[in-house]
Enzyme design. Sequence first.
Site, mmCIF file in Angstrom:
data_model
loop_
_atom_site.group_PDB
_atom_site.id
_atom_site.type_symbol
_atom_site.label_atom_id
_atom_site.label_comp_id
_atom_site.label_asym_id
_atom_site.label_seq_id
_atom_site.Cartn_x
_atom_site.Cartn_y
_atom_site.Cartn_z
ATOM 1 N N ALA A 7 45.185 41.225 45.290
ATOM 2 C CA ALA A 7 45.478 40.565 46.252
ATOM 3 C C ALA A 7 45.408 39.319 45.319
ATOM 4 O O ALA A 7 44.518 38.785 45.334
ATOM 5 C CB ALA A 7 45.695 40.368 47.545
ATOM 6 N N GLY A 44 43.632 45.428 45.457
ATOM 7 C CA GLY A 44 44.569 45.360 45.993
ATOM 8 C C GLY A 44 44.924 46.497 44.658
ATOM 9 O O GLY A 44 46.492 47.185 44.679
ATOM 10 N N GLU A 76 43.447 49.401 45.173
ATOM 11 C CA GLU A 76 43.703 50.092 46.269
ATOM 12 C C GLU A 76 45.209 50.950 45.905
ATOM 13 O O GLU A 76 46.018 52.078 46.495
ATOM 14 C CB GLU A 76 43.724 49.345 47.195
ATOM 15 N N GLU A 112 36.213 42.803 46.265
ATOM 16 C CA GLU A 112 36.334 41.392 48.021
ATOM 17 C C GLU A 112 35.363 41.284 48.043
ATOM 18 O O GLU A 112 35.455 40.117 48.997
ATOM 19 C CB GLU A 112 36.722 42.585 48.931
HETATM 20 N N1 COA Z 1 45.068 36.538 42.878
HETATM 21 C C1 COA Z 1 46.009 35.215 42.345
HETATM 22 N N2 COA Z 1 45.260 35.092 40.927
HETATM 23 C C2 COA Z 1 44.823 35.346 40.021
HETATM 24 C C3 COA Z 1 44.436 36.855 40.898
HETATM 25 C C4 COA Z 1 43.557 37.362 42.432
HETATM 26 N N3 COA Z 1 43.990 37.913 42.704
HETATM 27 N N4 COA Z 1 44.052 36.903 39.677
HETATM 28 C C5 COA Z 1 43.834 36.066 38.443
HETATM 29 N N5 COA Z 1 44.449 35.340 38.931
HETATM 30 C C6 COA Z 1 45.162 34.184 38.539
HETATM 31 C C7 COA Z 1 44.136 33.549 37.938
HETATM 32 O O1 COA Z 1 43.831 32.172 39.040
HETATM 33 C C8 COA Z 1 44.894 32.246 36.561
HETATM 34 O O2 COA Z 1 45.742 31.477 36.873
HETATM 35 P P1 COA Z 1 46.012 30.471 36.364
HETATM 36 O O3 COA Z 1 46.684 30.374 34.867
HETATM 37 O O4 COA Z 1 47.205 29.952 37.150
HETATM 38 O O5 COA Z 1 44.785 29.186 37.076
HETATM 39 C C9 COA Z 1 46.160 33.321 36.043
HETATM 40 O O6 COA Z 1 45.400 34.706 36.932
HETATM 41 C C10 COA Z 1 44.793 34.557 35.015
HETATM 42 O O7 COA Z 1 43.476 34.423 35.260
HETATM 43 P P2 COA Z 1 42.039 34.010 34.893
HETATM 44 O O8 COA Z 1 40.421 34.359 36.012
HETATM 45 O O9 COA Z 1 42.728 32.557 33.866
HETATM 46 O O10 COA Z 1 41.589 35.066 33.861
HETATM 47 P P3 COA Z 1 40.567 35.442 33.578
HETATM 48 O O11 COA Z 1 40.457 36.607 32.214
HETATM 49 O O12 COA Z 1 39.028 34.303 32.701
HETATM 50 O O13 COA Z 1 39.874 36.729 34.950
HETATM 51 C C11 COA Z 1 39.540 37.981 36.307
HETATM 52 C C12 COA Z 1 40.849 37.774 34.792
HETATM 53 C C13 COA Z 1 40.558 39.458 36.443
HETATM 54 C C14 COA Z 1 37.959 38.322 35.486
HETATM 55 C C15 COA Z 1 40.017 37.226 37.258
HETATM 56 O O14 COA Z 1 41.377 36.628 36.951
HETATM 57 C C16 COA Z 1 38.690 37.470 38.592
HETATM 58 O O15 COA Z 1 38.427 37.781 38.947
HETATM 59 N N6 COA Z 1 40.591 37.437 39.986
HETATM 60 C C17 COA Z 1 40.612 37.788 40.524
HETATM 61 C C18 COA Z 1 40.005 39.092 40.782
HETATM 62 C C19 COA Z 1 40.098 40.222 42.631
HETATM 63 O O16 COA Z 1 38.514 39.197 42.948
HETATM 64 N N7 COA Z 1 40.627 40.684 42.847
HETATM 65 C C20 COA Z 1 40.598 40.663 44.597
HETATM 66 C C21 COA Z 1 41.162 40.017 45.390
HETATM 67 S S1 COA Z 1 40.761 40.613 47.504
#
Ligand code: COA
Length: 260
Positions: A67, A111, A114, A134
């Site tokens: 999400a 998500g 999911e 989450e």
């Molecule tokens: N929601 C909103 N933005 C997200 C996102 C999410 N779930 N996952 C990644 N992004 C965005 C980041 O904020 C970043 O945006 P920015 O460049 O404007 O700052 C961009 O996508 C790239 O992500 P980044 O975190 O810089 O890449 P990374 O390689 O360092 O890490 C992940 C990758 C997937 C490990 C990390 O992005 C992450 O943990 N994301 C969230 C996953 C999550 O918790 N999902 C469940 C949500 S309920």
Amino acid sequence: MANYDTITVEKRGRVAVLTINRPDKLNALNKQVHAEGVAALDELRGDDSVKVLIITGAGERSFIAGADISEFEGQTPVTQRDLFHEKTFFNSIDAFPKPVIAMVNGFCLGGGNELAMACDLRICSGKARFAQPEINLGIMCGGGGTQRLTRLVGEGRSMEMVLTGDMIDAETAHRFGLVNHVYQAAELEAKTMELAEKIAEKAPIALQLSKEAVKFASRSNLDEGLRREVDLFAICFSTEDKKEGVAAFLEKRKPVFKGR
Ligand code: COA
């Protein structure tokens, strides 16, 4: 097809490919993706030229990273609950009458996992990573994670993923039964298309009823499920495609199904 901002839909013969197109946000699911996804599925549902749908994420890194966390800010319990009680992308996929394949090319988180689990089949590349993270945000799954994951992989494995939020790699996801096949990234698309094409050749009504019956298995007890299956099986006997399939076998030729 209508024009969408956060998704693209491409028709390749009998197979449609719906791509979540927010690669700069790792294809995170915001409200617009949900709304456009639901609208696209409504269009594809009535398009008889499309027999199978593939859902994937744009770019090299991510299927869907969950999400859109930025949208959680400002949500109240009531608005968040309403959002997930409305016609969601997850539910539209679950109710879609044609086979849906998730082609998972990278992060498949929250998500995203999911949504992949709402699909009928999951095919991934060796670099795919799966998690229900989450818990790390102080919340829990809300798009079917605790329910579909448990049905797919069993309570112990589901519990560990949901309680730790840890990522598992593609091979582990395969061993768990979360994905059907793992391929090298370079061949993922070709292999997924091959599978989609194989399914697209089958009789559309029999595919739809088979899908309904398999899904019913995890939503009913065995007696109800067996009764539903025999009813759906009987409906197949009303179709032209049943006549064609049987005749083709007896005449030793390939059947040509018409979806009637
Ligand atoms: N929601 C909103 N933005 C997200 C996102 C999410 N779930 N996952 C990644 N992004 C965005 C980041 O904020 C970043 O945006 P920015 O460049 O404007 O700052 C961009 O996508 C790239 O992500 P980044 O975190 O810089 O890449 P990374 O390689 O360092 O890490 C992940 C990758 C997937 C490990 C990390 O992005 C992450 O943990 N994301 C969230 C996953 C999550 O918790 N999902 C469940 C949500 S309920």
